[in-house]
Design an enzyme around this catalytic site. Sequence first.
Site, mmCIF file in Angstrom:
data_model
loop_
_atom_site.group_PDB
_atom_site.id
_atom_site.type_symbol
_atom_site.label_atom_id
_atom_site.label_comp_id
_atom_site.label_asym_id
_atom_site.label_seq_id
_atom_site.Cartn_x
_atom_site.Cartn_y
_atom_site.Cartn_z
ATOM 1 N N GLU A 268 0.839 -1.217 0.000
ATOM 2 C CA GLU A 268 0.000 0.000 0.000
ATOM 3 C C GLU A 268 0.864 1.254 0.000
ATOM 4 O OE1 GLU A 268 -3.165 -0.229 -0.657
ATOM 5 O OE2 GLU A 268 -2.901 -2.397 -0.570
ATOM 6 N N TRP A 271 1.663 1.827 -3.398
ATOM 7 C CA TRP A 271 0.575 2.453 -4.178
ATOM 8 C C TRP A 271 0.707 3.972 -4.102
ATOM 9 C CZ3 TRP A 271 -2.606 1.328 -7.962
ATOM 10 C CH2 TRP A 271 -2.984 0.009 -8.170
ATOM 11 N N TRP A 299 -21.193 11.355 -20.023
ATOM 12 C CA TRP A 299 -21.504 11.575 -18.610
ATOM 13 C C TRP A 299 -22.873 12.242 -18.455
ATOM 14 C CZ3 TRP A 299 -18.375 9.063 -15.503
ATOM 15 C CH2 TRP A 299 -17.038 8.886 -15.849
ATOM 16 N N ASN A 334 -10.802 2.960 3.025
ATOM 17 C CA ASN A 334 -10.461 2.734 1.623
ATOM 18 C C ASN A 334 -11.491 1.874 0.885
ATOM 19 O OD1 ASN A 334 -8.621 2.772 -0.733
ATOM 20 N ND2 ASN A 334 -8.508 0.583 -0.309
ATOM 21 N N TRP A 352 -16.080 11.798 -12.916
ATOM 22 C CA TRP A 352 -15.200 11.579 -11.756
ATOM 23 C C TRP A 352 -14.643 12.888 -11.198
ATOM 24 C CZ3 TRP A 352 -10.001 12.908 -12.128
ATOM 25 C CH2 TRP A 352 -9.442 13.013 -13.394
ATOM 26 N N TRP A 375 -9.178 8.337 -8.269
ATOM 27 C CA TRP A 375 -10.437 8.600 -8.986
ATOM 28 C C TRP A 375 -10.352 8.101 -10.425
ATOM 29 C CZ3 TRP A 375 -15.239 9.212 -7.648
ATOM 30 C CH2 TRP A 375 -15.525 9.591 -6.331
#
Length: 472
Positions: A268, A271, A299, A334, A352, A375
């Site tokens: 993580e 990440w 969208w 998360n 988004w 996102w």
Amino acid sequence: MRTLHWFRNDLRLQDNPALLAACQQGAVLPVFILDTDEPARSALGGASRAWLHRSLTALNASLNNNLVMLKGSAQTLIPDLCARYQIEAVTWNRGYEPWTIQRDSGLKTALKARGLAVTSFNGALLFEPWDTVKKDGFPYRVYTPFYKHCMANLSPRIPGVLNATRIRVVPHAEQAGLESLALRPPVTWDDAMLTDWTPGEQGAQRRLQHFLATGMGDYREGRDFPAKRSVSGLSAHLHFGEISPHQVLASARAESPSDDNQAHFIKELVWREFSYNLLYHFPTLQEKNLQAKFDHFPWEANEALLKAWQTGQTGYPIVDAGMRELWQTGSMHNRVRMIVASFLVKNLRLHWHHGERWFWDCLVDADLASNSASWQWAAGCGCDAAPYFRIFNPTTQGQRFDPDGEYTRRYVPELLGLPNQYLYEPWACPVEISRAAGIVMGKDYPAPIVEVKASREAALLAFSEMKRRAAG
Ligand SMILES: Cc1cc2nc3c(=O)[nH]c(=O)nc-3n(C[C@H](O)[C@H](O)[C@H](O)COP(=O)(O)OP(=O)(O)OC[C@H]3O[C@@H](n4cnc5c(N)ncnc54)[C@H](O)[C@@H]3O)c2cc1C
């Protein structure tokens, strides 16, 4: 020699390479500037400002109230301070946001032209983004090879210990102080939001130790369950640099057994590195779809749906719990971030950008790299993103990851008395049972704002439409 150390997202005294270098050179003028040149789009959100106020309070206390805190243009203020206090050198730890890079390189050139020694350091990452590139020199776009590269090249630094009492401060007469930054809102909602947090270096260290003692042992499995306390809660501390990733890594390795839990935790942390890698190599990450075909996605535009999502009134309990947790605490687990993000971009088909901006304003850990990359990942348009057709079902996600409803009921208390069987499908609950639980559906708790199955199908159709438009 007199050195100005410019604190930015490195609000700590320990393991701070730029501050350490400044101290080794002689007396230090410690400075923080709330830079008014920051573009509006990346200006701090409300929750971040509240956090920063407290973090600076803590840092100033550890510097015996010697931190110079100013609001204005760093490009003007830094040279000004250097001239007034006979400063010969300037140090800072690097930032990776596009505008920070641009500002810093301009300032470096200007200061050097005045004869100052300017040195920047890596105080925020395990790897510099320009060092983690593929053999062909191109950046990694996929996490797993990036992770392998990182693990093969990881050389943990022994966090340098800098004792605050050894900092010799340049005497100064700056009066402005923290209040002049006006970081706190005029109506102080932030005390309630931050009750569970202790911004600052000591708070970060305490949270790390608490996690290693109580959460790490179950991290691999437990990290997906929002009711469990198996995650570190370090993201805001890491964002503001109250703790360094090297400190976290070194403590995790020293104080927990080398097992799957530890390996997963390090994954993580990587990440986070991957997000910075993406931001550095793709500086328009906050704005532009990394996969250009998503520029053709049809969208929806619907203010009412967006408002329902933001305020936790969607009629889907796990989504509403997450959005209310965010509003009340400045954070969100998360797993739930992934669920609410999928709901926004796939079930509601809202861009988004809406989610990215709302999170930016509400999260105490709002971070340009991690927020934008996450996102894009959730929307399916990022590098190595979740495939678009992977649409989280909020009902089954709730049943799977919060089976007893402990987390969901904490933030959606109107469903407190509803039996577990109906908790994630309250609309299906027989009226006599919901009445007995004291709830009138549609009045005490909203009916679903969209139907999951139909909205899923509509999302897949929109995805096909996007591909058709992109091809033609
Ligand atoms: C839509 C969305 C938006 C997000 N926005 C942000 C954001 O603005 N800032 C932010 O720090 N994280 C963001 N994340 C990533 C992640 O949710 C948080 O880092 C994590 O929840 C923080 O909790 P923790 O510190 O207990 O994490 P832990 O599970 O304890 O992980 C340890 C550390 O690793 C890093 N990390 C963990 N997961 C991720 C991840 N997926 N991406 C990047 N770094 C990670 C964080 O620095 C974290 O503190 C976002 C995720 C999603 C799905």
